[in-house]
Design an enzyme around this catalytic site. Structure first.
Site, PDB file in Angstrom:
ATOM      1  N   ASP A   1       0.829  -1.198   0.000  1.00 31.11           N
ATOM      2  CA  ASP A   1       0.000   0.000   0.000  1.00 31.11           C
ATOM      3  C   ASP A   1       0.872   1.261   0.000  1.00 31.11           C
ATOM      4  O   ASP A   1       1.644   1.469   0.925  1.00 31.11           O
ATOM      5  CB  ASP A   1      -0.906  -0.043   1.253  1.00 31.11           C
ATOM      6  CG  ASP A   1      -2.163   0.779   1.099  1.00 31.11           C
ATOM      7  OD1 ASP A   1      -2.069   1.906   0.585  1.00 31.11           O
ATOM      8  OD2 ASP A   1      -3.236   0.304   1.517  1.00 31.11           O
TER       9      ASP A   1
ATOM     10  N   THR B   1      -6.885   3.412  -2.328  1.00 35.01           N
ATOM     11  CA  THR B   1      -6.654   2.006  -1.975  1.00 35.01           C
ATOM     12  C   THR B   1      -7.676   1.025  -2.546  1.00 35.01           C
ATOM     13  O   THR B   1      -7.313   0.047  -3.191  1.00 35.01           O
ATOM     14  CB  THR B   1      -6.606   1.878  -0.435  1.00 35.01           C
ATOM     15  OG1 THR B   1      -5.470   2.619   0.002  1.00 35.01           O
ATOM     16  CG2 THR B   1      -6.471   0.434   0.011  1.00 35.01           C
TER      17      THR B   1
ATOM     18  N   ASN C   1     -12.629   5.062  -2.171  1.00 38.97           N
ATOM     19  CA  ASN C   1     -12.801   4.326  -0.903  1.00 38.97           C
ATOM     20  C   ASN C   1     -14.203   4.596  -0.362  1.00 38.97           C
ATOM     21  O   ASN C   1     -14.942   3.699  -0.016  1.00 38.97           O
ATOM     22  CB  ASN C   1     -11.782   4.797   0.142  1.00 38.97           C
ATOM     23  CG  ASN C   1     -10.376   4.327  -0.172  1.00 38.97           C
ATOM     24  OD1 ASN C   1     -10.175   3.289  -0.796  1.00 38.97           O
ATOM     25  ND2 ASN C   1      -9.389   5.100   0.264  1.00 38.97           N
TER      26      ASN C   1
ATOM     27  N   ASP D   1      -9.715  -3.884   5.734  1.00 37.87           N
ATOM     28  CA  ASP D   1     -10.798  -4.729   5.211  1.00 37.87           C
ATOM     29  C   ASP D   1     -10.899  -4.662   3.680  1.00 37.87           C
ATOM     30  O   ASP D   1     -10.964  -5.682   2.996  1.00 37.87           O
ATOM     31  CB  ASP D   1     -12.145  -4.372   5.877  1.00 37.87           C
ATOM     32  CG  ASP D   1     -12.454  -2.874   5.897  1.00 37.87           C
ATOM     33  OD1 ASP D   1     -11.887  -2.124   5.083  1.00 37.87           O
ATOM     34  OD2 ASP D   1     -13.289  -2.448   6.732  1.00 37.87           O
ATOM     35  N   ARG D   2     -10.908  -3.434   3.127  1.00 42.75           N
ATOM     36  CA  ARG D   2     -11.110  -3.303   1.672  1.00 42.75           C
ATOM     37  C   ARG D   2     -10.007  -3.985   0.871  1.00 42.75           C
ATOM     38  O   ARG D   2     -10.230  -4.488  -0.224  1.00 42.75           O
ATOM     39  CB  ARG D   2     -11.241  -1.836   1.269  1.00 42.75           C
ATOM     40  CG  ARG D   2     -10.073  -0.923   1.682  1.00 42.75           C
ATOM     41  CD  ARG D   2     -10.432   0.541   1.383  1.00 42.75           C
ATOM     42  NE  ARG D   2      -9.388   1.495   1.762  1.00 42.75           N
ATOM     43  CZ  ARG D   2      -9.192   1.979   2.985  1.00 42.75           C
ATOM     44  NH1 ARG D   2      -9.965   1.559   3.970  1.00 42.75           N
ATOM     45  NH2 ARG D   2      -8.246   2.862   3.227  1.00 42.75           N
TER      46      ARG D   2
ATOM     47  N   ASP E   1       1.262   2.274   4.045  1.00 44.45           N
ATOM     48  CA  ASP E   1       0.396   3.415   3.739  1.00 44.45           C
ATOM     49  C   ASP E   1       0.197   4.306   4.961  1.00 44.45           C
ATOM     50  O   ASP E   1       0.325   5.527   4.882  1.00 44.45           O
ATOM     51  CB  ASP E   1      -0.958   2.922   3.221  1.00 44.45           C
ATOM     52  CG  ASP E   1      -1.874   4.074   2.817  1.00 44.45           C
ATOM     53  OD1 ASP E   1      -1.526   4.794   1.860  1.00 44.45           O
ATOM     54  OD2 ASP E   1      -2.924   4.257   3.458  1.00 44.45           O
TER      55      ASP E   1
ATOM     56  N   HIS F   1       1.528   8.102   5.035  1.00 43.45           N
ATOM     57  CA  HIS F   1       0.681   9.277   5.290  1.00 43.45           C
ATOM     58  C   HIS F   1       1.269  10.133   6.410  1.00 43.45           C
ATOM     59  O   HIS F   1       1.306  11.352   6.317  1.00 43.45           O
ATOM     60  CB  HIS F   1      -0.737   8.855   5.685  1.00 43.45           C
ATOM     61  CG  HIS F   1      -1.599   8.489   4.517  1.00 43.45           C
ATOM     62  ND1 HIS F   1      -2.053   9.420   3.623  1.00 43.45           N
ATOM     63  CD2 HIS F   1      -2.090   7.295   4.092  1.00 43.45           C
ATOM     64  CE1 HIS F   1      -2.794   8.820   2.697  1.00 43.45           C
ATOM     65  NE2 HIS F   1      -2.818   7.532   2.955  1.00 43.45           N
TER      66      HIS F   1
ATOM     67  N   ASP G   1      -0.916  -0.316  -4.711  1.00 49.14           N
ATOM     68  CA  ASP G   1      -2.273   0.133  -5.061  1.00 49.14           C
ATOM     69  C   ASP G   1      -2.314   1.592  -5.492  1.00 49.14           C
ATOM     70  O   ASP G   1      -3.344   2.090  -5.937  1.00 49.14           O
ATOM     71  CB  ASP G   1      -3.244  -0.121  -3.897  1.00 49.14           C
ATOM     72  CG  ASP G   1      -2.835   0.607  -2.628  1.00 49.14           C
ATOM     73  OD1 ASP G   1      -1.649   0.979  -2.500  1.00 49.14           O
ATOM     74  OD2 ASP G   1      -3.699   0.799  -1.752  1.00 49.14           O
ATOM     75  N   HIS G   2      -1.189   2.296  -5.367  1.00 46.31           N
ATOM     76  CA  HIS G   2      -0.998   3.691  -5.770  1.00 46.31           C
ATOM     77  C   HIS G   2       0.342   4.070  -5.194  1.00 46.31           C
ATOM     78  O   HIS G   2       0.901   3.316  -4.386  1.00 46.31           O
ATOM     79  CB  HIS G   2      -2.096   4.618  -5.209  1.00 46.31           C
ATOM     80  CG  HIS G   2      -2.293   4.455  -3.739  1.00 46.31           C
ATOM     81  ND1 HIS G   2      -1.428   4.978  -2.807  1.00 46.31           N
ATOM     82  CD2 HIS G   2      -3.241   3.766  -3.029  1.00 46.31           C
ATOM     83  CE1 HIS G   2      -1.836   4.632  -1.598  1.00 46.31           C
ATOM     84  NE2 HIS G   2      -2.918   3.885  -1.699  1.00 46.31           N
TER      85      HIS G   2
HETATM   86 ZN    ZN Z   1      -3.624   2.488  -0.472  1.00 47.07          ZN
HETATM   87 ZN    ZN Z   2      -3.356   5.986   1.697  1.00 46.99          ZN
END
Ligand code: ZN
Ligand code: ZN
Length: 546
Positions: A37, A78, A99, A161-162, A305, A309, A352-353
């Site tokens: 992530d 994500t 999201n 979860d996602r 991730d 952040h 995912d990015h």
């Molecule tokens: Zn992400």
């Molecule tokens: Zn993020």
């Protein structure tokens, strides 16, 4: 003629068998999808000298690396990233447009995997009320199930979860994610099962998390060697609660109380180690890779991730996280060799990015970067509708750089939706941080073939998206001035690693441009199965050893 071809093929196979005792074209027993992530492509190169031989470098050296692979839609978040990797298509087709987004039918903001039709399995509360119902197309794991008459197991795991649910689609045997707080449990939803398997309960009872948290996060190496990062103490990074400065060492045992107790593990490198622990438990518990059918494990590492952040790109914390992740990956690859067998598995690793450098840091270097106030923007567009249409009630919602208009209100005032939308698109450009704006109508009637407008179009879903879509200036965030984020169609968010490794994969690298949506059709081709039903990506032939 036919006979001659057959003879030639068999001699090639025979010849390769001389060097390699394993049959060349045998299907993998296990496919492992690894998503990291927020991993920028340049984390591979930036820290290259610091990685060991068994982690990133092992798959770079013995697998196939795509050096110029990008996300081809907006927004790079994500849920959307994980979905696009495994469906081989973009939000325009798969329906996961962010999201969280404004559901214009329910007239409320929704979260991508929420589903109150299901209950939490493995704990109390609502954290397990999830399903992939908002995903409209199939994933590569659904196709694997269909191709094997529902034999073989497909399982997704992640702290988020996602990131566990969306990769494994509608027919998954299971998706497990982490419930932190005071709980410390890997849980699931009744969408998948009515009871946790005994190996999950056992894992939860083991409570390894305490050992990871009752410790201090210090840098893996002497902090003076972190020369790829800013000095540890700087004004561009957020802090853990209870720390005065964003610096090492971080006394996790002392800080966990103020930082969500077990949830703290999400935002430290041990969250990745814990994810590997759980991945190993899945493989053992479910005996993945042990039958004549191909199994599929989708693993997503989320801590990168949370850490990204908080501290941003070019932070000692981020560098240290990747050096530690490299060790976790080495450990995981060695486990796969022992448990599943070298040559019996295929894996891919991607993200995912990516993420932008902290905008305030870029500003300090005189590189254009921006912070946008969503409140000021909202006031600005209300002034537009007041000025041109004498109403401040035409806008239902603004989110994800999209404006959702109140169609009933517009109709009741005798206004034309397309006129209102076009006026807004023309006028929002006067807001400093907005760089481009188009109406949904334009995206329905124009085909953009490349560049950022094509990405916007790929992210636009006619059923779910808003009426006016906007693109901010490069390096614009709506969050605070410390730490970073992602979501744009600019290369700092779109450029990610894609590395294939193992059964059926050549050694090599390519700087050709590929899209994230090419992964699913490539894995489908490798497995000789039908690609997901909305696939818009293409097979990356140069990675396949066929
Ligand atoms: Zn992400
Ligand atoms: Zn993020």
């Amino acid at each position: 003629m036919k006979k001659a071809t057959f003879f030639l093929l068999s001699s090639i196979i025979l010849f390769s068998n001389c060097n390699n005792p394993k049959p060349v074209n045998k299907k993998p027993k296990l496919v492992v999808g690894i998503v990291i992530d927020q991993m920028r492509y340049d984390y591979l190169t930036r820290y290259a000298d610091r990685y060991g031989a068994g982690g990133f470098n092992r798959i770079l050296k013995n697998g196939f690396s795509l050096e110029n692979a990008h996300y081809n839609y907006i927004p790079t978040y994500t849920a959307v990233g994980h979905t696009s990797i495994y469906t081989g298509t973009t939000p325009s087709n798969h329906g996961i447009i962010s999201n969280n987004w404004y559901d214009k039918y329910l007239k409320e903001s929704i979260y991508c995997v929420d589903d109150t039709n299901y209950k939490t399995i493995g704990n109390k509360g609502s954290v397990g009320e999830k399903s992939p119902k908002r995903l409209y197309t199939t994933t590569v794991t659904d196709q694997l199930h269909l191709a094997q008459n529902m034999q073989g197991k497909t399982i997704g795991i992640s702290i988020k979860d996602r990131s566990a649910i969306l990769p494994v689609g509608h027919t998954a045997n299971a998706a497990y994610w982490y419930d932190g707080g005071n709980e410390n449990k890997w849980i699931t939803s009744s969408f998948y099962m009515e009871e946790l398997p005994s190996w999950v309960t056992e894992f939860n009872n083991n409570n390894k998390a305490d050992a990871y948290l009752n410790t201090t996060w210090e840098t893996l190496h002497d902090i003076k060697t972190y020369t790829q990062s800013r000095s540890d103490n700087n004004i561009f990074e957020n802090n853990l609660k209870g720390q005065e400065k964003p610096v090492f060492p971080k006394d996790l045992k002392k800080l966990r109380g103020q930082n969500g107790n077990f949830s703290l593990i999400k935002t430290v490198p041990a969250g990745n180690t814990y994810t590997v622990d759980f991945a190993k438990a899945v493989i053992k518990g479910e005996q993945l890779g042990k039958t004549k059918f191909t199994d599929f494990l989708a693993v997503s590492f989320s801590s990168t991730d949370y850490i990204g952040h908080r501290y941003g790109v070019a932070a000692v914390e981020t560098e240290d996280t990747y050096l530690r992740l490299d060790k976790d990956l080495e450990d995981f690859f060695n486990f796969l060799d022992t448990e599943v067998g070298k040559g019996n598995y295929t894996l891919f690793l991607t993200a995912d990015h990516a993420a932008v450098h902290v905008p305030s840091y870029l500003q300090s270097l005189k590189i254009p970067a921006h912070y946008m106030s969503t409140k000021e923007f909202r006031d600005f567009i209300l002034e537009i509708t007041q000025k041109y249409f004498n109403s401040k009630e035409l806008i239902e919602n603004v989110s994800n750089y999209q404006i959702f208009l109140d169609k009933a209100k517009i109709e009741s005032l005798g206004l034309d939706l397309n006129v209102v939308a076009q006026k807004l698109a023309d006028e929002v450009i006067n807001f400093d941080e907005i760089y481009k704006a188009v109406t949904a109508r334009t995206l329905q009637t124009t085909h953009f073939t490349d560049g950022i407008m094509s990405s916007l179009q790929n992210g636009y879903n006619q059923k779910f998206s808003g009426d006016v879509l906007m693109i901010p200036n490069p390096a614009t965030l709506t969050s605070g001035r410390k730490g970073t984020s992602h979501g744009s169609g600019y290369s700092y968010d779109t450029h990610v690693p894609i590395i294939f490794y193992g059964n059926g994969i050549k050694k090599g690298r390519s700087s050709k441009k590929y899209d994230i949506t090419d992964i699913a059709p490539t894995i489908s081709n490798l497995l000789n199965i039908e690609a997901p039903n909305g696939t818009s990506g293409k097979v990356i032939e140069e990675v396949l050893d066929k």
